[in-house]
Design an enzyme around this catalytic site. Structure first.
Site, short mmCIF file in Angstrom:
data_model
loop_
_atom_site.label_atom_id
_atom_site.label_comp_id
_atom_site.label_asym_id
_atom_site.label_seq_id
_atom_site.Cartn_x
_atom_site.Cartn_y
_atom_site.Cartn_z
N GLY A 306 50.27 30.17 -9.57
CA GLY A 306 51.55 30.25 -8.81
C GLY A 306 51.49 30.15 -7.32
O GLY A 306 50.70 29.47 -6.74
N SER A 307 52.32 30.99 -6.64
CA SER A 307 52.42 30.55 -5.26
C SER A 307 51.10 31.07 -4.47
O SER A 307 51.09 31.13 -3.24
CB SER A 307 53.61 31.47 -4.58
OG SER A 307 54.79 31.03 -4.87
N THR A 308 50.17 31.87 -5.03
CA THR A 308 48.72 32.19 -4.40
C THR A 308 48.13 30.89 -3.81
O THR A 308 47.66 30.88 -2.88
CB THR A 308 47.84 32.85 -5.18
OG1 THR A 308 47.51 32.16 -6.41
CG2 THR A 308 48.51 34.40 -5.66
N PHE A 309 48.61 29.76 -4.60
CA PHE A 309 47.88 28.28 -4.12
C PHE A 309 48.70 28.00 -2.89
O PHE A 309 48.03 27.06 -2.09
CB PHE A 309 48.23 27.55 -5.36
CG PHE A 309 47.03 27.02 -5.77
CD1 PHE A 309 46.20 28.09 -6.57
CD2 PHE A 309 46.82 25.74 -6.17
CE1 PHE A 309 45.11 27.54 -7.17
CE2 PHE A 309 45.60 25.22 -6.81
CZ PHE A 309 44.66 26.14 -7.31
N LYS A 310 49.77 28.44 -2.40
CA LYS A 310 50.44 28.18 -1.12
C LYS A 310 49.24 28.64 0.13
O LYS A 310 49.48 27.88 0.96
CB LYS A 310 51.76 28.82 -1.00
CG LYS A 310 52.93 28.20 -1.80
CD LYS A 310 54.13 28.93 -1.76
CE LYS A 310 55.16 28.52 -3.00
NZ LYS A 310 56.07 29.25 -3.07
#
Length: 583
Positions: A306-310
């Site tokens: 999820g948004s941890t990849f941002k």
């Protein structure tokens, strides 16, 4: 010529010499042949004497060997390990402070000599009074083979069971000493330690790692012994490990989740201080956790993070020089591509600066940054971060990440905000540590390692200036964004949430989430990274099942309890006050 053939020849020669008459009707011992007869008779007697002496020596040796074998325990003519290998030691496993995590204890196992069993039915009936779960049919089959001299009936008995069976007085029943692996903490560090099989050989975790370093090879050629071995010290701090597992187990219960996990990682050495995955198992009795507990979700499970990849998308955009932290991007309208519409969960419907894109976790803004970076450079950076390759560490249970076979623009966009690439939570934490420690990717280790040793193998993956900017964004998100629920006053926690819809039957399900939070503390001078995840929660805080109300509170609870143990002092505010940390 055999001994029997030689003795027959000698006997016939002796008979001929003493009982043959000459052609004149007189005995062969007549005067003309008397000297020759005496000579042959003497030779025959010498040969017979030598032969008797040889047989006496031969049978003496045979008799001596029989006595020697008779004084020994019966050997096992089977695949069962001999006594010296059954008693072979494994090294103790200790935490970084010398606390015992795994050790050997002496035990005994029950065997039978079927050829000495008088009444198999009676023997089984008596044994069942002590061992009610005894496999009656299997045991009867073993005892019925009268040509057999050995058969295991039950491995690793308790002292009470041994005493009770001895009292039964069953002929043909005996005990052999063995060593059993004992884990004082039970399931506390099960996925790190792993477990051993019935023959005390490592099957999983660090137990298997120890065997793979040569212990198993020594055992296979019988070069192990029952003497104590040098202990193996791990990087784990048992106090921190207890906290991490406690938080993870509580998350599964409180959030009614399918699974959960967490890790505490030293960002300068790569040492794992604590790591847990739930459900788990008790290595003292691993079979009970076979259904779900054996899976180490931290290193052997892959998930869309999820948004941890941002965090990684923003880092590569800044590090490439194609995007500045002061740049702005239009996030006022959704992105439509290939029949898909990309929206923001917390949409602001306006132009956003890079820090605002991170703070509001904008899919649209992140996608537009990656569009500038380009697909090839994006893939190169993710490889540098170790997110597309198999992680290297001591644990045998490490899964390979997954990615699209062919990258297209739609893949590039969705991967930028955490959909389309599945990685393990542990390698995500390792990559995150590289972005806040000055830009150095350090392989994780479960063994003690100094900072200098880590620097020898570290790989620089981003510039220090990029690391400083990511640290600033972590801090910003911890103060104003979705990371506020992970903050521990006095310890300055920064990080990034990630809420990913899970794929069910090839489609994303809006009601099933994989939630994660990656954090660093103290954010002004980071020492540790903490990553948590919660898989399919159904009872998040305030009724919300997103990462901010599941994974983030897990980070808060770990840091609140573990930071003082790790030697991190709380920071004082301008008014001179500091928050007291409860344990």
């Amino acid at each position: 010529m055999s001994f029997l053939s030689r003795i027959m020849v000698l006997k016939s020669q002796a008979h001929f010499s003493s009982g043959v008459y000459n052609r004149f009707g007189g005995p062969s011992g007549s005067l003309p042949l008397e000297g020759s007869r005496k000579k042959k008779s003497g030779q025959a007697k010498s040969r017979v004497g030598l032969l008797i002496l040889g047989f006496t020596a031969l049978y003496g040796v045979i008799g001596g060997r029989l006595v020697e074998y008779g004084m020994k325990d019966p050997e096992v003519v089977s695949s069962i390990l001999p006594p010296d290998r059954l008693m072979a030691s494994r090294p103790d496993i200790l935490d970084r402070n010398g606390e015992v995590l795994a050790t050997d204890i002496r035990t005994v196992s029950l065997f039978a000599e079927p050829n000495k069993i008088v009444d198999a039915d009676e023997a089984i009936e008596k044994l069942a009074t002590v061992l009610p779960d005894l496999d009656v049919k299997g045991t009867y089959k073993k005892l019925s083979v009268k040509s057999s001299h050995f058969a295991w009936l039950r491995r690793q008995l308790t002292p009470k069971q041994q005493s009770q069976i001895l009292a039964l007085g069953i002929p043909g029943i005996g005990f052999r000493p063995e060593k059993r692996r004992f884990y004082p903490g039970g399931p506390t560090a099960s996925h790190i330690l792993g477990y051993v099989n019935i023959d005390n050989r490592g099957v999983a975790g660090m137990e298997k790692y120890i065997d793979d370093q040569g212990l198993a090879d020594l055992a296979s050629v019988g070069m192990t012994s029952d003497q104590p071995l040098e202990p193996v010290k791990l990087s784990i701090d048992l106090r921190v490990q207890n906290i991490v597992r406690d938080v993870v187990i509580n998350a599964v219960t409180n959030y009614e989740a399918k699974g959960a996990g967490a890790v505490v990682l030293n960002i300068h050495t790569g040492e794992v201080l604590g790591m847990a995955s739930a459900p788990d198992f008790d290595p003292n009795n691993p079979e009970e956790g076979a259904k779900e507990g054996w899976l180490n979700r931290m290193s052997n499970g892959t998930f869309e993070m999820g948004s941890t990849f941002k965090t990684f998308s923003t880092a590569m955009a800044l590090d490439s020089g194609k995007v500045s932290i002061n740049d702005s991007f239009d996030a006022s309208r959704p992105i439509r591509i290939g029949g898909f519409t990309i929206n923001d969960f917390h949409g602001q419907r306006r132009w956003l600066t890079v820090p605002e894109i991170f703070e509001y976790s904008s899919n649209i803004g992140t996608a537009k940054m990656i569009d500038i970076v380009g697909m090839d450079l994006q893939k190169d950076y993710l490889t540098r971060f170790g997110l597309l390759t198999k992680m290297r560490t001591e644990l045998p249970e490490v899964k390979m990440p997954s990615q699209p076979k062919v990258w297209k623009k739609i893949n590039s966009i969705t991967i930028s905000f955490g959909h389309g690439v599945s990685t393990t939570p542990l390698q995500t934490a390792v990559a995150g540590a590289a972005l806040v420690n000055g830009g150095k990717l350090i392989e994780p280790t479960f063994l003690p390692r100094t900072r200098d040793q880590a620097d020898e193998t570290a790989e620089v993956v981003v510039k220090k200036s990029t690391s400083d900017e990511i640290r600033y964004l972590f801090k910003l998100n911890g103060l104003k964004g979705s990371g506020r629920n992970a903050d521990v006053p006095g310890f300055n926690v920064g990080g990034k949430t990630g809420t990913a819809d899970k794929v069910v039957n090839g489609r994303y399900a809006n009601d099933l989430n994989f939630n994660a939070f990656i954090a660093a503390f103290p954010i002004d001078n980071p020492q540790y990274v903490v990553l948590t995840f919660c898989d399919e929660p159904h009872n998040g805080e305030k009724g919300q099942n997103i990462a901010a109300y599941t994974a983030a509170p897990m980070v808060k609870n770990i840091i609140r309890r573990a930071a003082p143990i790790l030697g991190i002092e709380p920071q004082f505010g301008q008014d001179g006050s500091a928050l007291l940390v409860s344990y």
